[in-house]
Design an enzyme around this catalytic site. Structure first.
Site, PDB file in Angstrom:
ATOM      1  N   GLY A 121       0.808  -1.204   0.000  1.00 31.82           N
ATOM      2  CA  GLY A 121       0.000   0.000   0.000  1.00 31.82           C
ATOM      3  C   GLY A 121       0.844   1.256   0.000  1.00 31.82           C
ATOM      4  N   SER A 122       0.278   2.337  -0.527  1.00 31.45           N
ATOM      5  CA  SER A 122       0.946   3.630  -0.463  1.00 31.45           C
ATOM      6  C   SER A 122       0.718   4.234   0.925  1.00 31.45           C
ATOM      7  CB  SER A 122       0.418   4.551  -1.560  1.00 31.45           C
ATOM      8  OG  SER A 122       0.752   4.033  -2.835  1.00 31.45           O
ATOM      9  N   GLY A 123       1.408   5.338   1.182  1.00 32.03           N
ATOM     10  CA  GLY A 123       1.378   5.925   2.514  1.00 32.03           C
ATOM     11  C   GLY A 123       2.616   5.590   3.314  1.00 32.03           C
ATOM     12  N   HIS A 124       3.534   4.827   2.683  1.00 34.31           N
ATOM     13  CA  HIS A 124       4.763   4.410   3.378  1.00 34.31           C
ATOM     14  C   HIS A 124       6.015   5.022   2.738  1.00 34.31           C
ATOM     15  CE1 HIS A 124       2.016   1.641   5.144  1.00 34.31           C
ATOM     16  NE2 HIS A 124       1.907   0.895   4.068  1.00 34.31           N
TER      17      HIS A 124
ATOM     18  N   LYS B 173       5.647  -8.098   2.594  1.00 37.59           N
ATOM     19  CA  LYS B 173       5.400  -7.862   4.021  1.00 37.59           C
ATOM     20  C   LYS B 173       4.216  -8.720   4.470  1.00 37.59           C
ATOM     21  CE  LYS B 173       4.844  -3.428   3.573  1.00 37.59           C
ATOM     22  NZ  LYS B 173       4.927  -3.470   2.091  1.00 37.59           N
TER      23      LYS B 173
ATOM     24  N   ASP C  29      -1.515  -8.417   1.111  1.00 43.77           N
ATOM     25  CA  ASP C  29      -0.261  -8.532   0.359  1.00 43.77           C
ATOM     26  C   ASP C  29       0.075  -9.990   0.084  1.00 43.77           C
ATOM     27  OD1 ASP C  29      -0.045  -5.800   0.425  1.00 43.77           O
ATOM     28  OD2 ASP C  29       1.570  -5.728   1.889  1.00 43.77           O
TER      29      ASP C  29
ATOM     30  N   HIS D  38       0.181   0.500   8.826  1.00 42.29           N
ATOM     31  CA  HIS D  38      -1.054   0.860   8.147  1.00 42.29           C
ATOM     32  C   HIS D  38      -1.956   1.683   9.063  1.00 42.29           C
ATOM     33  CE1 HIS D  38       0.213  -2.781   5.876  1.00 42.29           C
ATOM     34  NE2 HIS D  38      -0.124  -2.011   4.863  1.00 42.29           N
TER      35      HIS D  38
END
Length: 323
Positions: A52-55, A103, A108, A208
């Site tokens: 996911g994005s945001g990392h 991860k 995922d 997350h």
């Protein structure tokens, strides 16, 4: 990156990223995959990761020489789709197969496993589960330790290791890697869901926006870090001889806080007779704009340290880092 997740567009962010790092990466927009601008040598095992994005800069920031061949970005805190991953596998495969670095989150795992089965390329999976707050390793989440896994495996792949050897090496690194994250505030994603600010420190957070496994009263960073080091060593079940130390901002930690956390961690280890062999401090795996940090400890072998020191050239990591 935008602080407010409601106004964060993954594609807009990546358009700016591609423009800034056009010498390192190129982007396929449908399905969305970030590739190395200059493909790796023929017959090198390709490394593919994502999530996911945001990392940010995880994982697109680690695409380049010495690390990943491709990264699959999902929406915020959402796994990339199988079609993204299949495309990354098949276009990165240079003839020796593809290693997927994943991860340990349900979405995922599921989507990378589906993609591995759908693809005609030979592939294998290394599952990263470095969360030291979990005693059940099968349930332990993947955290910032994935950066160390990608760096060491990237160097091993560049020198020509086989898919089988890389898989075994990756599993060994993961088994010797532990991370704990702490947060002093929730990220904007949680605030938008109606959460109110807490005066407590969340101990053992995920990446997350998950709550910590426990809440502590306001605690000075040096006291907090010593507790984290004790639990990291307990989870590793041994005192490492030549550890790699990664201190990572979760998005909004100040340089002052990261420096204090790093120096306290090194002092706490020194008191136990441990001298840090390599350290890396900065912003590598965030939770949007969380005010907090994580500490990763890797019980490294001399061979892994040589791989850690190998040349790397990516948007987020280059030869100036990691010594």
């Amino acid at each position: 990156m935008a602080k407010d997740s409601n106004h964060f567009s993954v594609k807009d962010h990546l358009k700016a990223y591609e423009l800034a790092y056009k010498d390192h990466i190129s982007i396929q927009w449908e399905p969305l995959v970030v590739y190395r601008q200059h493909p790796s040598s023929k017959n090198k095992v390709a490394l593919v990761s994502g999530g996911g994005s945001g990392h940010e800069p995880l994982h697109a920031g680690f695409v380049g020489k010495g690390m990943l061949d491709a990264a699959c970005p999902g929406e915020i805190f959402t796994s990339p789709s199988p079609d993204q991953i299949v495309s990354a596998i098949e276009q990165s495969d240079a003839g020796s197969g593809v290693l997927l670095i994943v991860k340990n989150y349900q979405g995922d795992r599921m989507n990378f496993e589906i993609a591995s089965e759908l693809s005609d390329s030979q592939s294998a999976i290394v599952l990263v589960n470095d969360d030291a707050t979990q005693t059940d390793r099968d349930a332990a989440r993947g955290l910032a330790g994935v950066v160390v896994v990608e760096k060491i495996l990237g160097a091993a792949a560049e020198k020509g290791d086989s898919l089988e050897d890389l898989t075994l090496l990756g599993e060994a690194i993961v088994s010797h890697t532990r991370t704990i994250g702490v947060a002093f505030s929730a990220c904007s994603f949680r605030k938008e869901a109606g959460e109110t600010e807490s005066e407590n420190v969340e101990y053992g957070v995920g990446i997350h926006g998950e709550r910590g496994v426990s809440c502590l009263p306001k605690t000075p960073i040096d006291v907090l870090v010593r507790q984290m080091i004790d639990q990291l060593l307990l989870s590793l079940a041994r005192v490492p001889f030549q550890p790699i130390l990664l201190v990572n901002s979760l998005g909004a930690a100040t340089d002052k806080d990261l420096t204090l956390a790093t120096e306290t961690a090194k002092a706490a280890l020194s008191e136990k007779g441990v001298s840090v062999a390599r350290e890396l401090v900065g912003t590598f795996a965030t939770t949007l704009d969380t005010d907090g940090f994580s500490i990763t400890l890797v019980d490294a072998t001399p061979e892994w340290l040589l791989l850690w020191d190998a040349p790397v050239d990516t948007p987020a990591l280059n030869a100036e880092h990691g010594r």
